[in-house]
Design a protein around this motif. Sequence first.
Motif, PDB file in Angstrom:
ATOM      1  N   CYS A   1       0.857  -1.189   0.000  1.00  0.00           N
ATOM      2  CA  CYS A   1       0.000   0.000   0.000  1.00  0.00           C
ATOM      3  C   CYS A   1       0.890   1.235   0.000  1.00  0.00           C
ATOM      4  CB  CYS A   1      -0.902   0.013   1.238  1.00  0.00           C
ATOM      5  SG  CYS A   1      -1.982   1.466   1.299  1.00  0.00           S
TER       6      CYS A   1
ATOM      7  N   LEU B   1       0.067   4.237   1.006  1.00  0.00           N
ATOM      8  CA  LEU B   1      -0.354   5.338   1.877  1.00  0.00           C
ATOM      9  C   LEU B   1       0.413   5.448   3.190  1.00  0.00           C
ATOM     10  CD1 LEU B   1      -4.198   5.584   1.217  1.00  0.00           C
ATOM     11  CD2 LEU B   1      -2.309   6.808   0.147  1.00  0.00           C
ATOM     12  N   GLY B   2       1.118   4.412   3.534  1.00  0.00           N
ATOM     13  CA  GLY B   2       2.074   4.503   4.640  1.00  0.00           C
ATOM     14  C   GLY B   2       1.556   4.955   5.988  1.00  0.00           C
ATOM     15  N   CYS B   3       0.409   4.455   6.418  1.00  0.00           N
ATOM     16  CA  CYS B   3      -0.059   4.798   7.768  1.00  0.00           C
ATOM     17  C   CYS B   3       0.918   4.202   8.783  1.00  0.00           C
ATOM     18  CB  CYS B   3      -1.459   4.245   8.005  1.00  0.00           C
ATOM     19  SG  CYS B   3      -2.659   4.865   6.807  1.00  0.00           S
TER      20      CYS B   3
ATOM     21  N   PHE C   1       0.740   3.036  11.717  1.00  0.00           N
ATOM     22  CA  PHE C   1       0.389   1.902  12.584  1.00  0.00           C
ATOM     23  C   PHE C   1       0.182   0.614  11.797  1.00  0.00           C
ATOM     24  CE2 PHE C   1      -3.022   4.786  11.435  1.00  0.00           C
ATOM     25  CZ  PHE C   1      -3.796   3.950  10.645  1.00  0.00           C
ATOM     26  N   CYS C   2       0.367   0.657  10.481  1.00  0.00           N
ATOM     27  CA  CYS C   2      -0.056  -0.460   9.639  1.00  0.00           C
ATOM     28  C   CYS C   2       1.133  -1.196   9.007  1.00  0.00           C
ATOM     29  CB  CYS C   2      -0.993   0.068   8.560  1.00  0.00           C
ATOM     30  SG  CYS C   2      -1.440  -1.140   7.316  1.00  0.00           S
TER      31      CYS C   2
ATOM     32  N   THR D   1       1.118  -3.253   6.502  1.00  0.00           N
ATOM     33  CA  THR D   1       1.078  -3.207   5.036  1.00  0.00           C
ATOM     34  C   THR D   1       1.726  -1.920   4.554  1.00  0.00           C
ATOM     35  OG1 THR D   1      -1.030  -4.382   5.062  1.00  0.00           O
ATOM     36  CG2 THR D   1      -0.421  -3.298   3.011  1.00  0.00           C
ATOM     37  N   GLY D   2       1.329  -0.824   5.184  1.00  0.00           N
ATOM     38  CA  GLY D   2       1.852   0.485   4.783  1.00  0.00           C
ATOM     39  C   GLY D   2       3.359   0.558   4.931  1.00  0.00           C
TER      40      GLY D   2
ATOM     41  N   GLY E   1      -8.034  -6.026   3.723  1.00  0.00           N
ATOM     42  CA  GLY E   1      -6.720  -6.657   3.710  1.00  0.00           C
ATOM     43  C   GLY E   1      -5.665  -5.646   3.315  1.00  0.00           C
TER      44      GLY E   1
ATOM     45  N   GLY F   1      -3.765  -2.910   1.192  1.00  0.00           N
ATOM     46  CA  GLY F   1      -4.015  -1.939   0.131  1.00  0.00           C
ATOM     47  C   GLY F   1      -5.195  -1.017   0.346  1.00  0.00           C
ATOM     48  N   GLU F   2      -5.215   0.050  -0.434  1.00  0.00           N
ATOM     49  CA  GLU F   2      -6.301   1.026  -0.386  1.00  0.00           C
ATOM     50  C   GLU F   2      -7.192   0.801  -1.619  1.00  0.00           C
ATOM     51  OE1 GLU F   2      -7.774   3.370   1.518  1.00  0.00           O
ATOM     52  OE2 GLU F   2      -9.042   3.715  -0.243  1.00  0.00           O
TER      53      GLU F   2
ATOM     54  N   ALA G   1      -9.025   4.618   3.686  1.00  0.00           N
ATOM     55  CA  ALA G   1      -8.314   5.527   4.584  1.00  0.00           C
ATOM     56  C   ALA G   1      -8.825   6.959   4.394  1.00  0.00           C
ATOM     57  CB  ALA G   1      -6.821   5.451   4.315  1.00  0.00           C
TER      58      ALA G   1
HETATM   59 FE1  SF4 Z   1      -3.137   2.849   5.671  1.00  0.00          FE
HETATM   60 FE2  SF4 Z   1      -5.005   1.057   4.908  1.00  0.00          FE
HETATM   61 FE3  SF4 Z   1      -2.767   1.406   3.466  1.00  0.00          FE
HETATM   62 FE4  SF4 Z   1      -2.599   0.252   5.848  1.00  0.00          FE
HETATM   63  S1  SF4 Z   1      -3.663  -0.562   4.073  1.00  0.00           S
HETATM   64  S2  SF4 Z   1      -1.233   1.867   5.023  1.00  0.00           S
HETATM   65  S3  SF4 Z   1      -4.184   1.355   6.968  1.00  0.00           S
HETATM   66  S4  SF4 Z   1      -4.354   2.924   3.832  1.00  0.00           S
END
Ligand code: SF4
Length: 361
Positions: free
Chosen positions: A106, A108-110, A112-113, A115-116, A173, A175-176, A209
């Motif tokens: 993903c 978007l790099g949150c 806490f995540c 995946t990011g 799961g 990805g955005e 997100a």
């Molecule tokens: Fe953010 Fe959702 Fe991407 Fe995780 S999967 S980084 S929570 S947007």
Amino acid sequence: MNIHKLKKFLEESNQPKFRLEQIKKAVYQDGVSDFSEITNIPKDLREKLREEMNILSFTAQNISGAEDKRSVKALLKLRDGNLIETVLISPKLGDWSVCISSQAGCPLGCAFCATGRGGFKRNLTAEEITDQVLFWKQYLNKNSSVALSCHDYVTSSPEYGRGGKLNNIVFMGMGEPFLNWENVEQSLKTLIDPELFGFGSRAISVSTAGLPEGIEKLAAEFPQINLALSLHFPTDESRNEFMPINKKYNLEDLRNALRKYFLKCNRKVFIEYILLENINDSREDADNLIKYLKSIGKLQLLHVNLIRYNATSDEMKSSDSGVTRELKDYLSRSGISVTIRKSLGSDIQGACGQLAGTRRR
Ligand code: SF4
Ligand code: SAH
């Protein structure tokens, strides 16, 4: 499964029209894992299909079940070698939900995540998205008949999934979803198509997100599909810090997006809120959240899910259960519809935000 390829193949081999329907039913509704199991079509056609096509667009690298027997995670290897993860979860006995990925990684790099943190590889195709559902459908079938051809991959008891029905699909799961709209849109059509999976729209949820144009497209094309918004922070200041997307679309943009959504759909929206100790779980945070939600103007259509943070780094901690309950009660007393969402599968790193697409066990 690639339906276009199947159609073309059947046409080129001069098969009667009803063959397509027979195969679609066997694959999407009965959940066969192999063309050889479709016994109502001629044997030579079954063999040719096996040579020409694959039902799934990936192979399972690993399948692991959680201790509580209520969730199973699969690590899947796509044809180009990228890895994704998908999770089968049982919120209640006999009832299964599938959590699917829409991207490998993903962008978007949150903070806490997991995946990011792993970065972005690529968008998934519509086929790769819906094949995750097929995969679990096949898995549930195999487990209830105990004919486990994927048994080799199962790292724990084959009891998982026994005797259940697959009822819900959540895009929660990796990805955005709204950054891969074209393929997500196609996958949603396949999921609700009565001739294919035939899920009801209300059985499907898409989590974002916070991309206003995606929210708008979902409302316009799939007004009955559930929307979940990962809000998590009640002020721009804190949201900017943990969710970089907020610098592009801030809380005011999201308020406007939700107002537009309600004009179009008038359906309940789920507000996701991860509880992070000393970060977003104070009384002041709760007050800011209440103020923000009330400012949207349709409080009766908002439902807050308080989510336990599944640890993905040592820097953040989940709020403890006492604080969580206190916060829930406080929000309730202020007129907010709120539940604490149970976290399933955290011991297999199969809970939300723990999907990293790597083999960790
Ligand atoms: Fe953010 Fe959702 Fe991407 Fe995780 S999967 S980084 S929570 S947007
Ligand atoms: N990108 C979309 C959908 C995938 S993430 C989105 O962000 O909504 C699915 C959900 O898991 C989101 O609500 C996300 O915020 C949440 N999540 C991410 N990391 C988490 C973690 N470590 N613990 C609990 N939930 C997490």
